[in-house]
Design a protein around this motif. Structure first.
Motif, short mmCIF file in Angstrom:
data_model
loop_
_atom_site.label_atom_id
_atom_site.label_comp_id
_atom_site.label_asym_id
_atom_site.label_seq_id
_atom_site.Cartn_x
_atom_site.Cartn_y
_atom_site.Cartn_z
N ALA A 1 0.83 -1.21 0.00
CA ALA A 1 0.00 0.00 0.00
C ALA A 1 0.86 1.25 0.00
CB ALA A 1 -0.93 0.00 1.21
N PHE A 2 1.96 1.21 0.74
CA PHE A 2 2.88 2.35 0.75
C PHE A 2 3.50 2.58 -0.63
CE2 PHE A 2 7.39 3.58 1.17
CZ PHE A 2 7.21 4.89 1.60
N LEU A 3 3.93 1.50 -1.28
CA LEU A 3 4.54 1.64 -2.60
C LEU A 3 3.52 2.13 -3.63
CD1 LEU A 3 6.75 -1.59 -2.68
CD2 LEU A 3 7.47 0.76 -2.20
N TYR A 4 2.32 1.60 -3.56
CA TYR A 4 1.31 2.03 -4.52
C TYR A 4 0.91 3.49 -4.28
CZ TYR A 4 -2.97 2.36 -7.18
OH TYR A 4 -3.94 2.77 -8.06
N SER A 5 0.88 3.91 -3.02
CA SER A 5 0.56 5.31 -2.74
C SER A 5 1.62 6.24 -3.30
CB SER A 5 0.43 5.51 -1.22
OG SER A 5 -0.59 4.70 -0.69
N LEU A 6 2.88 5.85 -3.19
CA LEU A 6 3.94 6.67 -3.79
C LEU A 6 3.82 6.71 -5.31
CD1 LEU A 6 7.08 5.67 -1.68
CD2 LEU A 6 5.61 7.67 -1.42
N LEU A 7 3.53 5.57 -5.91
CA LEU A 7 3.36 5.53 -7.37
C LEU A 7 2.17 6.38 -7.80
CD1 LEU A 7 4.12 4.35 -10.13
CD2 LEU A 7 2.64 2.39 -9.61
N ALA A 8 1.07 6.30 -7.06
CA ALA A 8 -0.10 7.10 -7.40
C ALA A 8 0.19 8.59 -7.25
CB ALA A 8 -1.28 6.70 -6.51
N THR A 9 0.98 8.94 -6.25
CA THR A 9 1.34 10.35 -6.07
C THR A 9 2.14 10.87 -7.25
OG1 THR A 9 1.39 10.02 -3.67
CG2 THR A 9 2.51 11.97 -4.54
N VAL A 10 3.09 10.08 -7.73
CA VAL A 10 3.89 10.49 -8.89
C VAL A 10 3.01 10.64 -10.13
CG1 VAL A 10 5.76 9.80 -10.43
CG2 VAL A 10 5.99 9.46 -7.96
N VAL A 11 2.08 9.72 -10.32
CA VAL A 11 1.19 9.78 -11.49
C VAL A 11 0.27 10.98 -11.40
CG1 VAL A 11 -0.66 8.58 -12.70
CG2 VAL A 11 1.33 7.30 -11.91
N TYR A 12 -0.30 11.23 -10.23
CA TYR A 12 -1.20 12.38 -10.07
C TYR A 12 -0.50 13.70 -10.35
CZ TYR A 12 -4.41 9.17 -7.66
OH TYR A 12 -5.25 8.14 -7.35
#
Length: 305
Positions: free
Chosen positions: A89-100
Protein backbone atom coordinates in the motif's frame (compact mmCIF):
# COMPACT_ATOMS: atom_id res chain seq x y z
CA UNK A 1 -4.99 15.03 -2.13
CA UNK A 2 -5.99 13.50 1.19
CA UNK A 3 -5.14 10.06 -0.17
CA UNK A 4 -1.77 11.25 -1.45
CA UNK A 5 -0.77 12.73 1.91
CA UNK A 6 -2.15 10.31 4.50
CA UNK A 7 -2.08 6.91 2.77
CA UNK A 8 1.72 6.52 2.74
CA UNK A 9 2.02 7.81 6.31
CA UNK A 10 -0.53 5.44 7.81
CA UNK A 11 0.82 2.54 5.77
CA UNK A 12 4.31 3.12 7.17
CA UNK A 13 2.94 3.37 10.71
CA UNK A 14 1.01 0.11 10.27
CA UNK A 15 3.79 -2.16 9.04
CA UNK A 16 6.54 -0.47 11.07
CA UNK A 17 4.79 -0.93 14.41
CA UNK A 18 4.13 -4.58 13.66
CA UNK A 19 7.26 -5.63 11.80
CA UNK A 20 9.80 -4.29 14.24
CA UNK A 21 8.26 -5.59 17.46
CA UNK A 22 10.33 -7.38 20.08
CA UNK A 23 8.84 -8.67 23.34
CA UNK A 24 10.38 -9.87 26.57
CA UNK A 25 8.97 -11.52 29.68
CA UNK A 26 10.57 -12.79 32.87
CA UNK A 27 9.39 -15.20 35.55
CA UNK A 28 11.13 -15.62 38.94
CA UNK A 29 11.20 -18.99 40.68
CA UNK A 30 11.82 -19.44 44.43
CA UNK A 31 12.46 -23.07 45.40
CA UNK A 32 11.12 -24.38 48.67
CA UNK A 33 14.35 -26.07 49.80
CA UNK A 34 16.18 -22.77 49.65
CA UNK A 35 19.08 -24.41 47.91
CA UNK A 36 18.49 -22.49 44.71
CA UNK A 37 17.21 -18.97 44.93
CA UNK A 38 16.57 -16.18 42.46
CA UNK A 39 16.04 -18.48 39.53
CA UNK A 40 14.72 -16.35 36.67
CA UNK A 41 13.37 -17.47 33.33
CA UNK A 42 13.70 -15.02 30.42
CA UNK A 43 11.61 -15.45 27.24
CA UNK A 44 12.19 -13.32 24.15
CA UNK A 45 9.92 -13.32 21.09
CA UNK A 46 9.09 -11.00 18.22
CA UNK A 47 8.06 -10.68 14.59
CA UNK A 48 7.06 -12.85 12.73
CA UNK A 49 5.72 -14.51 15.92
CA UNK A 50 6.60 -18.13 15.28
CA UNK A 51 6.22 -18.98 18.92
CA UNK A 52 6.73 -22.70 18.42
CA UNK A 53 10.34 -21.88 17.60
CA UNK A 54 10.84 -19.77 20.73
CA UNK A 55 12.57 -21.87 23.40
CA UNK A 56 14.03 -21.06 26.79
CA UNK A 57 16.06 -22.98 29.38
CA UNK A 58 15.15 -23.19 33.07
CA UNK A 59 16.60 -24.88 36.15
CA UNK A 60 14.75 -27.48 38.15
CA UNK A 61 14.57 -27.09 41.91
CA UNK A 62 15.21 -30.79 42.51
CA UNK A 63 18.83 -31.29 41.61
CA UNK A 64 21.11 -29.45 39.29
CA UNK A 65 19.46 -30.22 36.03
CA UNK A 66 17.76 -27.94 33.53
CA UNK A 67 14.97 -28.27 30.99
CA UNK A 68 14.24 -26.68 27.63
CA UNK A 69 10.70 -25.48 26.94
CA UNK A 70 8.96 -24.08 23.84
CA UNK A 71 6.04 -21.76 23.42
CA UNK A 72 3.04 -22.78 21.41
CA UNK A 73 1.52 -21.28 18.27
CA UNK A 74 2.52 -19.97 14.85
CA UNK A 75 1.05 -16.55 14.09
CA UNK A 76 3.40 -15.60 11.30
CA UNK A 77 0.83 -15.83 8.44
CA UNK A 78 -1.41 -13.11 9.89
CA UNK A 79 1.52 -10.90 10.90
CA UNK A 80 3.35 -11.23 7.58
CA UNK A 81 0.17 -10.71 5.60
CA UNK A 82 -0.54 -7.51 7.54
CA UNK A 83 2.99 -6.20 7.00
CA UNK A 84 2.96 -7.12 3.30
CA UNK A 85 -0.30 -5.24 2.75
CA UNK A 86 1.18 -2.19 4.46
CA UNK A 87 4.35 -2.30 2.35
CA UNK A 88 2.50 -2.70 -0.95
CA UNK A 89 0.00 0.00 0.00
CA UNK A 90 2.88 2.35 0.75
CA UNK A 91 4.54 1.64 -2.60
CA UNK A 92 1.31 2.03 -4.52
CA UNK A 93 0.56 5.31 -2.74
CA UNK A 94 3.94 6.67 -3.79
CA UNK A 95 3.36 5.53 -7.37
CA UNK A 96 -0.10 7.10 -7.40
CA UNK A 97 1.34 10.35 -6.07
CA UNK A 98 3.89 10.49 -8.89
CA UNK A 99 1.19 9.78 -11.49
CA UNK A 100 -1.20 12.38 -10.07
CA UNK A 101 1.45 15.08 -10.06
CA UNK A 102 3.50 14.45 -13.21
CA UNK A 103 1.32 12.30 -15.49
CA UNK A 104 -2.14 13.72 -15.04
CA UNK A 105 -2.97 13.79 -18.76
CA UNK A 106 -1.89 10.21 -19.33
CA UNK A 107 -3.78 9.21 -16.21
CA UNK A 108 -7.05 10.62 -17.56
CA UNK A 109 -6.52 9.40 -21.13
CA UNK A 110 -9.23 6.93 -22.21
CA UNK A 111 -10.21 6.49 -18.53
CA UNK A 112 -7.69 3.68 -18.19
CA UNK A 113 -5.88 5.32 -15.31
CA UNK A 114 -9.00 6.02 -13.22
CA UNK A 115 -10.35 2.54 -13.96
CA UNK A 116 -7.13 0.83 -12.82
CA UNK A 117 -6.93 3.11 -9.81
CA UNK A 118 -10.51 2.29 -8.86
CA UNK A 119 -9.94 -1.47 -9.09
CA UNK A 120 -6.70 -1.30 -7.11
CA UNK A 121 -8.32 0.89 -4.45
CA UNK A 122 -11.15 -1.59 -4.00
CA UNK A 123 -8.64 -4.45 -3.73
CA UNK A 124 -6.53 -2.63 -1.15
CA UNK A 125 -9.62 -1.71 0.85
CA UNK A 126 -10.62 -5.37 0.96
CA UNK A 127 -7.18 -6.72 1.87
CA UNK A 128 -6.70 -4.02 4.51
CA UNK A 129 -9.93 -5.10 6.15
CA UNK A 130 -9.06 -8.80 6.00
CA UNK A 131 -5.49 -8.34 7.18
CA UNK A 132 -6.48 -6.02 10.02
CA UNK A 133 -9.09 -8.45 11.30
CA UNK A 134 -6.71 -11.40 11.03
CA UNK A 135 -3.93 -9.51 12.75
CA UNK A 136 -6.23 -8.38 15.57
CA UNK A 137 -7.25 -12.00 16.20
CA UNK A 138 -3.63 -13.18 15.99
CA UNK A 139 -2.52 -10.51 18.45
CA UNK A 140 -5.13 -11.67 20.92
CA UNK A 141 -3.77 -15.23 20.65
CA UNK A 142 -0.17 -14.02 21.01
CA UNK A 143 -1.07 -12.22 24.21
CA UNK A 144 -2.63 -15.37 25.58
CA UNK A 145 0.34 -17.59 24.69
CA UNK A 146 2.93 -15.18 26.04
CA UNK A 147 1.11 -14.34 29.20
CA UNK A 148 3.65 -14.75 32.04
CA UNK A 149 1.11 -16.65 34.11
CA UNK A 150 0.60 -19.09 31.24
CA UNK A 151 4.38 -19.42 30.73
CA UNK A 152 4.89 -20.09 34.44
CA UNK A 153 2.58 -23.08 34.21
CA UNK A 154 4.93 -24.60 31.67
CA UNK A 155 7.71 -24.73 34.29
CA UNK A 156 7.85 -27.90 36.37
CA UNK A 157 9.14 -25.90 39.32
CA UNK A 158 6.12 -23.65 39.25
CA UNK A 159 3.70 -26.56 39.04
CA UNK A 160 4.88 -27.74 42.45
CA UNK A 161 2.87 -26.16 45.24
CA UNK A 162 5.83 -25.78 47.60
CA UNK A 163 7.68 -23.53 45.15
CA UNK A 164 6.80 -19.92 44.54
CA UNK A 165 6.79 -18.25 41.11
CA UNK A 166 6.28 -14.57 40.39
CA UNK A 167 6.22 -12.40 37.26
CA UNK A 168 8.94 -9.81 37.24
CA UNK A 169 8.49 -8.43 33.71
CA UNK A 170 5.62 -8.50 31.24
CA UNK A 171 5.67 -7.79 27.49
CA UNK A 172 4.64 -4.33 26.34
CA UNK A 173 1.68 -4.51 23.97
CA UNK A 174 1.18 -0.82 23.22
CA UNK A 175 3.12 -0.99 19.97
CA UNK A 176 1.19 -3.97 18.62
CA UNK A 177 -2.09 -2.43 19.73
CA UNK A 178 -1.15 0.69 17.80
CA UNK A 179 -0.48 -1.39 14.71
CA UNK A 180 -4.01 -2.78 14.86
CA UNK A 181 -5.40 0.73 15.18
CA UNK A 182 -3.39 1.89 12.18
CA UNK A 183 -4.65 -1.11 10.25
CA UNK A 184 -8.29 -0.13 10.70
CA UNK A 185 -7.45 3.52 10.03
CA UNK A 186 -6.09 2.39 6.67
CA UNK A 187 -9.31 0.50 6.06
CA UNK A 188 -11.35 3.66 6.60
CA UNK A 189 -8.94 5.72 4.49
CA UNK A 190 -8.97 3.38 1.51
CA UNK A 191 -12.69 2.71 1.64
CA UNK A 192 -13.36 6.45 1.72
CA UNK A 193 -11.04 6.93 -1.24
CA UNK A 194 -13.20 4.60 -3.36
CA UNK A 195 -15.77 7.37 -3.86
CA UNK A 196 -13.20 9.94 -4.97
CA UNK A 197 -11.59 7.49 -7.41
CA UNK A 198 -15.01 6.48 -8.71
CA UNK A 199 -15.73 10.10 -9.61
CA UNK A 200 -12.74 10.03 -11.96
CA UNK A 201 -13.97 7.00 -13.88
CA UNK A 202 -16.18 7.08 -16.93
CA UNK A 203 -19.06 5.47 -15.04
CA UNK A 204 -19.61 8.51 -12.83
CA UNK A 205 -19.16 10.93 -15.75
CA UNK A 206 -21.60 8.97 -17.89
CA UNK A 207 -24.21 8.99 -15.18
CA UNK A 208 -23.79 12.74 -14.68
CA UNK A 209 -23.30 13.94 -18.26
CA UNK A 210 -26.07 12.30 -20.26
CA UNK A 211 -29.07 13.10 -18.02
CA UNK A 212 -27.97 16.74 -17.97
CA UNK A 213 -27.59 16.75 -21.74
CA UNK A 214 -31.02 15.21 -22.23
CA UNK A 215 -32.57 17.79 -19.92
CA UNK A 216 -30.84 20.64 -21.75
CA UNK A 217 -31.95 19.29 -25.15
CA UNK A 218 -35.51 19.01 -23.86
CA UNK A 219 -35.44 22.57 -22.57
CA UNK A 220 -34.02 23.87 -25.85
CA UNK A 221 -36.69 22.03 -27.86
CA UNK A 222 -39.42 23.49 -25.66
CA UNK A 223 -37.95 26.95 -26.13
CA UNK A 224 -37.82 26.52 -29.92
CA UNK A 225 -41.42 25.34 -29.96
CA UNK A 226 -42.50 28.31 -27.86
CA UNK A 227 -40.64 30.75 -30.11
CA UNK A 228 -42.17 29.12 -33.18
CA UNK A 229 -45.69 29.47 -31.78
CA UNK A 230 -45.13 33.09 -30.87
CA UNK A 231 -43.54 33.94 -34.22
CA UNK A 232 -46.37 32.31 -36.19
CA UNK A 233 -48.91 34.71 -34.68
CA UNK A 234 -46.97 37.77 -33.72
CA UNK A 235 -44.03 38.07 -36.17
CA UNK A 236 -44.87 40.01 -39.41
CA UNK A 237 -44.27 38.34 -42.76
CA UNK A 238 -42.10 39.97 -45.44
CA UNK A 239 -44.07 42.12 -47.94
CA UNK A 240 -47.50 41.20 -46.55
CA UNK A 241 -48.27 44.45 -44.81
CA UNK A 242 -48.89 44.91 -41.09
CA UNK A 243 -49.98 41.88 -39.20
CA UNK A 244 -51.79 41.74 -35.93
CA UNK A 245 -51.38 39.45 -33.03
CA UNK A 246 -53.70 36.58 -32.44
CA UNK A 247 -55.79 38.45 -29.89
CA UNK A 248 -56.08 41.51 -32.11
CA UNK A 249 -57.11 39.38 -35.08
CA UNK A 250 -59.74 37.58 -33.02
CA UNK A 251 -61.04 40.89 -31.65
CA UNK A 252 -61.23 42.41 -35.14
CA UNK A 253 -62.94 39.33 -36.52
CA UNK A 254 -65.56 39.59 -33.78
CA UNK A 255 -66.15 43.30 -34.61
CA UNK A 256 -66.45 42.54 -38.35
CA UNK A 257 -68.95 39.76 -37.69
CA UNK A 258 -71.00 42.13 -35.53
CA UNK A 259 -71.02 44.77 -38.23
CA UNK A 260 -72.12 42.26 -40.87
CA UNK A 261 -74.94 41.04 -38.67
CA UNK A 262 -76.14 44.62 -38.11
CA UNK A 263 -75.88 45.35 -41.83
CA UNK A 264 -77.91 42.27 -42.74
CA UNK A 265 -80.51 43.18 -40.17
CA UNK A 266 -80.80 46.69 -41.62
CA UNK A 267 -81.19 45.33 -45.15
CA UNK A 268 -83.75 42.78 -44.11
CA UNK A 269 -86.22 45.32 -42.63
CA UNK A 270 -88.79 46.60 -45.18
CA UNK A 271 -88.41 50.26 -46.01
CA UNK A 272 -91.86 51.86 -45.88
CA UNK A 273 -92.13 55.40 -47.17
CA UNK A 274 -95.30 57.46 -47.28
CA UNK A 275 -95.65 60.04 -49.97
CA UNK A 276 -98.73 62.35 -50.28
CA UNK A 277 -100.13 62.85 -53.70
CA UNK A 278 -99.64 66.30 -55.06
CA UNK A 279 -102.85 68.19 -55.66
CA UNK A 280 -103.28 71.02 -58.13
CA UNK A 281 -105.37 73.79 -56.68
CA UNK A 282 -105.58 75.87 -59.73
CA UNK A 283 -108.86 76.56 -61.52
CA UNK A 284 -110.06 73.87 -63.88
CA UNK A 285 -109.90 74.57 -67.50
CA UNK A 286 -113.28 74.65 -69.23
CA UNK A 287 -113.48 73.56 -72.80
CA UNK A 288 -115.82 75.16 -75.15
CA UNK A 289 -118.00 72.54 -76.69
CA UNK A 290 -118.16 74.48 -79.81
CA UNK A 291 -114.52 74.79 -80.28
CA UNK A 292 -113.96 71.23 -79.19
CA UNK A 293 -110.60 72.08 -77.90
CA UNK A 294 -108.72 70.06 -75.45
CA UNK A 295 -110.04 70.23 -71.99
CA UNK A 296 -107.76 70.40 -69.07
CA UNK A 297 -110.40 69.10 -66.67
CA UNK A 298 -112.42 66.00 -66.62
CA UNK A 299 -115.06 65.59 -69.16
CA UNK A 300 -118.61 65.08 -68.00
CA UNK A 301 -121.12 63.61 -70.31
CA UNK A 302 -124.82 64.22 -69.59
CA UNK A 303 -127.50 62.21 -71.25
CA UNK A 304 -130.47 64.29 -72.22
CA UNK A 305 -133.87 62.78 -71.91
Amino acid sequence: MCMVIFAPIFAICAFATCGGYHGHLQVRVDCADRKQRNLSVDVDFGYPFRLQQVHFRTMVCEGKRSEVLFLDGDFSPAAQFFVAVGVFAFLYSLLATVVYVFYQKKYLKNNRGPFVDFVVTVIFSTVWLISSCCWAKALSDIKRETDPTHVALLLSACRAQENKCSVTQEPLWSRLNTSVVFGFVNVVLWVGNIWFVFKETGWYKTGQRYPTRIASVKRSSDMRQRLYNESSFEQPDDGSGPQFSRQDSVRRSKVDIGQQVNRQASFGQPQVSFSLPQSYLGQPAVTDPENRGPSQGPRIFVNQM
